[in-house]
Structures are given as structure tokens and as C-alpha cells.
Write an enzyme that holds these catalytic residues in place. Sequence first.
Site, PDB file in Angstrom:
ATOM      1  N   ASP A 102       0.846  -1.192   0.000  1.00  0.00           N
ATOM      2  CA  ASP A 102       0.000   0.000   0.000  1.00  0.00           C
ATOM      3  C   ASP A 102       0.880   1.240   0.000  1.00  0.00           C
ATOM      4  OD1 ASP A 102      -2.430   1.249  -0.101  1.00  0.00           O
ATOM      5  OD2 ASP A 102      -2.715   1.312   2.060  1.00  0.00           O
ATOM      6  N   TYR A 104       1.252   5.685  -0.527  1.00  0.00           N
ATOM      7  CA  TYR A 104       0.852   6.904   0.197  1.00  0.00           C
ATOM      8  C   TYR A 104       1.003   8.046  -0.801  1.00  0.00           C
ATOM      9  CZ  TYR A 104       0.969   9.798   4.563  1.00  0.00           C
ATOM     10  OH  TYR A 104       0.723  10.670   5.607  1.00  0.00           O
ATOM     11  N   HIS A 109      -3.611  14.048   0.935  1.00  0.00           N
ATOM     12  CA  HIS A 109      -3.780  13.178   2.110  1.00  0.00           C
ATOM     13  C   HIS A 109      -2.551  13.220   3.000  1.00  0.00           C
ATOM     14  CE1 HIS A 109      -4.967   9.769   4.553  1.00  0.00           C
ATOM     15  NE2 HIS A 109      -3.852   9.138   4.228  1.00  0.00           N
ATOM     16  N   ARG A 118       1.765  15.826  13.136  1.00  0.00           N
ATOM     17  CA  ARG A 118       2.981  16.587  13.468  1.00  0.00           C
ATOM     18  C   ARG A 118       2.688  18.089  13.311  1.00  0.00           C
ATOM     19  NH1 ARG A 118       4.251  12.643   9.977  1.00  0.00           N
ATOM     20  NH2 ARG A 118       4.441  14.125   8.254  1.00  0.00           N
ATOM     21  N   GLU A 175     -10.068   4.056   4.289  1.00  0.00           N
ATOM     22  CA  GLU A 175      -9.258   4.768   3.321  1.00  0.00           C
ATOM     23  C   GLU A 175      -9.749   4.378   1.934  1.00  0.00           C
ATOM     24  OE1 GLU A 175      -5.114   5.698   5.677  1.00  0.00           O
ATOM     25  OE2 GLU A 175      -5.055   4.229   4.052  1.00  0.00           O
ATOM     26  N   GLU A 177      -9.310   3.950  -1.713  1.00  0.00           N
ATOM     27  CA  GLU A 177      -8.102   3.789  -2.511  1.00  0.00           C
ATOM     28  C   GLU A 177      -8.412   3.129  -3.852  1.00  0.00           C
ATOM     29  OE1 GLU A 177      -4.873   2.004  -0.420  1.00  0.00           O
ATOM     30  OE2 GLU A 177      -5.290   3.061   1.460  1.00  0.00           O
ATOM     31  N   ASP A 209      -8.880   0.377   2.578  1.00  0.00           N
ATOM     32  CA  ASP A 209      -7.849  -0.040   3.527  1.00  0.00           C
ATOM     33  C   ASP A 209      -8.306   0.390   4.923  1.00  0.00           C
ATOM     34  OD1 ASP A 209      -5.395  -1.104   4.383  1.00  0.00           O
ATOM     35  OD2 ASP A 209      -4.467   0.878   4.356  1.00  0.00           O
ATOM     36  N   ARG A 213      -7.028   3.960  13.766  1.00  0.00           N
ATOM     37  CA  ARG A 213      -6.131   5.108  13.928  1.00  0.00           C
ATOM     38  C   ARG A 213      -5.480   5.161  15.306  1.00  0.00           C
ATOM     39  NH1 ARG A 213      -5.012   6.282   8.769  1.00  0.00           N
ATOM     40  NH2 ARG A 213      -6.883   6.842   7.571  1.00  0.00           N
ATOM     41  N   GLN A 216      -2.761   2.569  15.209  1.00  0.00           N
ATOM     42  CA  GLN A 216      -1.735   3.060  14.294  1.00  0.00           C
ATOM     43  C   GLN A 216      -0.873   4.146  14.933  1.00  0.00           C
ATOM     44  OE1 GLN A 216      -3.365   4.840  10.759  1.00  0.00           O
ATOM     45  NE2 GLN A 216      -1.368   5.234   9.825  1.00  0.00           N
ATOM     46  N   TYR A 220       3.182   3.243  15.000  1.00  0.00           N
ATOM     47  CA  TYR A 220       3.774   3.468  13.682  1.00  0.00           C
ATOM     48  C   TYR A 220       5.177   4.062  13.709  1.00  0.00           C
ATOM     49  CZ  TYR A 220       3.235   8.581  13.069  1.00  0.00           C
ATOM     50  OH  TYR A 220       3.361   9.941  13.148  1.00  0.00           O
ATOM     51  N   LYS A 229      -3.446  -1.666  10.460  1.00  0.00           N
ATOM     52  CA  LYS A 229      -3.854  -1.826   9.061  1.00  0.00           C
ATOM     53  C   LYS A 229      -4.113  -3.279   8.678  1.00  0.00           C
ATOM     54  CE  LYS A 229      -2.991   2.462   7.455  1.00  0.00           C
ATOM     55  NZ  LYS A 229      -3.902   3.262   6.610  1.00  0.00           N
ATOM     56  N   THR A 233      -8.460  -5.573   4.550  1.00  0.00           N
ATOM     57  CA  THR A 233      -8.460  -4.676   3.402  1.00  0.00           C
ATOM     58  C   THR A 233      -9.480  -5.228   2.419  1.00  0.00           C
ATOM     59  OG1 THR A 233      -6.113  -4.144   3.673  1.00  0.00           O
ATOM     60  CG2 THR A 233      -7.089  -3.689   1.526  1.00  0.00           C
ATOM     61  N   THR A 320      -4.712   6.465   0.426  1.00  0.00           N
ATOM     62  CA  THR A 320      -5.940   7.264   0.423  1.00  0.00           C
ATOM     63  C   THR A 320      -5.958   8.271  -0.717  1.00  0.00           C
ATOM     64  OG1 THR A 320      -6.089   7.072   2.813  1.00  0.00           O
ATOM     65  CG2 THR A 320      -7.391   8.802   1.791  1.00  0.00           C
ATOM     66  N   GLU A 334      -9.399  12.605   8.071  1.00  0.00           N
ATOM     67  CA  GLU A 334      -9.273  13.895   7.388  1.00  0.00           C
ATOM     68  C   GLU A 334     -10.606  14.628   7.361  1.00  0.00           C
ATOM     69  OE1 GLU A 334      -6.841  14.023   3.548  1.00  0.00           O
ATOM     70  OE2 GLU A 334      -7.416  11.915   3.711  1.00  0.00           O
TER      71      GLU A 334
END
Length: 386
Positions: A102, A104, A109, A118, A175, A177, A209, A213, A216, A220, A229, A233, A320, A334
Site C-alpha cells: 500500500d 501513500y 492526504h 505533526r 481509506e 483507494e 484499507d 487510527r 496506528q 507506527y 492496518k 483490506t 488514500t 481527514e
Amino acid sequence: MIADPEGFGLDNLPYGVYSVGSAAPRVGVRLGDAVVDVAAVLDDDVFAAPSLNPFLAQGPARWAEVRARLTDLLAGHVPASARHPVGSVALHLPFEVADYVDFYASEHHATNLGRLFRPDSEPLMPNWKHLPVGYHGRAGTVVVSGTEIVRPCGQRRAPADDAPTYGPSARLDIEAEFGFVVGAGSRLGERIGVDAFADHVFGAVLVNDWSARDLQAWEYVPLGPHLGKSFATSVSPWVVPLAALHDARVPLPAQDPEPLPYLRGREPWGLDVEMVVEWNGEEVSRPPYREMYWSPAQMLAHLTVNGASARTGDLFASGTVSGPQRHQRGAFIELTWGGREPVTVAGEERTFLLDGDEVTISATAPGAGGGRISFGAVTGTVRPAR
């Protein structure tokens, strides 16, 4: 060219695997509101298999030959014995998933999640515009549309907690996708160049997917997604051939800085695919795939640039799909800005998924003669943790 108001005309002819009653699964193509038995109309036993893999392994010349024969045959009379109403059949996972990666690939996104995760740093990591970032997923938990999704459990640590706790995910997400199915593989130690994409990739599917969260967020760093994840899927039951997407090709967004030579192609292209996300039957988002920063060919080139082999049945997904506007965001983290800006679904304010919720992702793209082709839909319903 025969057009079809449902997007399943002769310019599409997506492949799937179906069964009727207790009969063994076999390959069919979707034409309008019917599934046509390919083994019967072509008199070819490779399509009597319970997956597309034997056909996919035959390579691009064979794919083109079969598509041309089917187009000619299905433009005429289809025997009733080879034609089944789509509502009367069971649809199965269309291919055996060999590996799953998968990516990104959406700048929108990645920027949104960077701002959420962050807030005091640059939203994009320094490598993001130099390579298609991705992670290796779990092929064994790729399931066909309609499979129920059991809420995952795992470790999570809320911001106010001093230590992690264990339990069901409280921030279950989706997500939206777009995925690509490899037909003809490559040898270990070889690379697939960006201009060789069509020699290896058979077609495309829709992907959800599912993402926990809270799991994750705790796991992560430093190695990326894992249990948040890998629990499920979902993919759509119809694989739209790459040959059906010729009229959907569009130029890529500008890539700055210029990618390294192995990521450059003669004519870089993306796809004008319009996706729709429905939450409990209500439309909440329209993610536009044409906005993706990295192309499908660049993803495959990067996946194999270190000599990793590709195999028949490999699935790689885009990550995503999101656009610049709020209504174009393809993940609920989001759409609700981390849960701080709820959306109204069927009269209720919602942030993340509750038990019993159903999510459906559908999509269409430009087809031949000014019409549109359909990818069908990928649907899943959330069930309580066990």
C-alpha cells in the site's frame, strides 16, 4: 461501441469470479446487469478456475486476444445458459493475492495527516516528493466486498494516558483507494521500468484499507503501519482491465523536484477516476484520483527498483485518495479533522466508525465514445470486536 447506462458496456467488460448455488466458482465478465460465463462462451477451461490467476499469468498478448474475442462475441447473441442476472450469483475474491503493498501517493492526504500528526513540523517528510512511500501489507487479510469487518483490538495510548491499554479500536476509519493487479510477474533481481507498466499490470480494483487510527498512532514510529492496518483490506469484486482505461488517462500533476531517472517515463499519466464514499447510505465524500501525485507506473517501478520480484496476483494500492477540498477527502480522520469536526450522517454527528456502520466506495471513469465505465463498489459493515 455498445454503451450501457450502468457503466458495464462493451468498453468495460470487467472480470470477476462468481458462483451459482452450490456450483464451483468460475470466471465471468460483467455486461450490463448480467454475468457472462467466459469458459462457456470461449470454450476455454482456463476460465473454469476459481480465480483469475491462471489467466493473468498468460500475459498481455493473451489478455488482448481474449478481450477482442469477448467484445466481438458479446456484441451479438449471448446464450441464455451462459448469462446470469448479477443479483442471482455470489461474487468471490477475483484473484489470489500473492503480495500486497500500500502506497501513500496523495499529496493532499499526506499533507493533511502530517498536519494532524505533526502540527509543529513540516507536514511532508523530506523523502515524500522523491519517492512513492509505501508499506508491505498482509495479503491474507484482503477480502472481497461484502465481507463483514470485525472491529480490531490492540494496544493504544490516548494523549492523556501515561501507559498503553489494550482493547477494541475506538477510532476505526476507512481509506478510499485505487488498487492495481499484477498479471505477469518479474524475476527476482530484475526491475520493471515505468514504461513497462502495461506489460505486467492487468487491471484495477477499488480498495478500502480499513484503519484503526488509535492502534496506528501508538505503533507506527519507528517502523510504520502494522496492526492498525493488517486486520482487513476490502477490494471490489470486478477487475477492470487496463485496456478499458485508455480514455481515462490524464497528465500527472506537476512533480517538483523532478523524479530520479528510474521514475521518469516517456509520457507520464494518471487516471481520471471519480470516487464516491457513502457512510450508512449517505454520500460524504468524492475523492478524485486524478489529483494523485505519484502515478501507478511510478509505484510499480519503485516497488521493484531494488530487485524485488513481482508475482501474478500481486496487489498494490494507491493509499488514500484525497483532493484539495474537504468534500474530496478519502479518510474519515481527514474529513472530521482528527475527530474535532464531526460530519452529519443520517441526522447524527459522527467522527469515526461505530459498530453496525456500513461504508460503500464506488467509482466511474471516462470510457469510449464519451460514456463512463463503472468499477462497481466495495462495501463493508463493521461488527463488534470479539
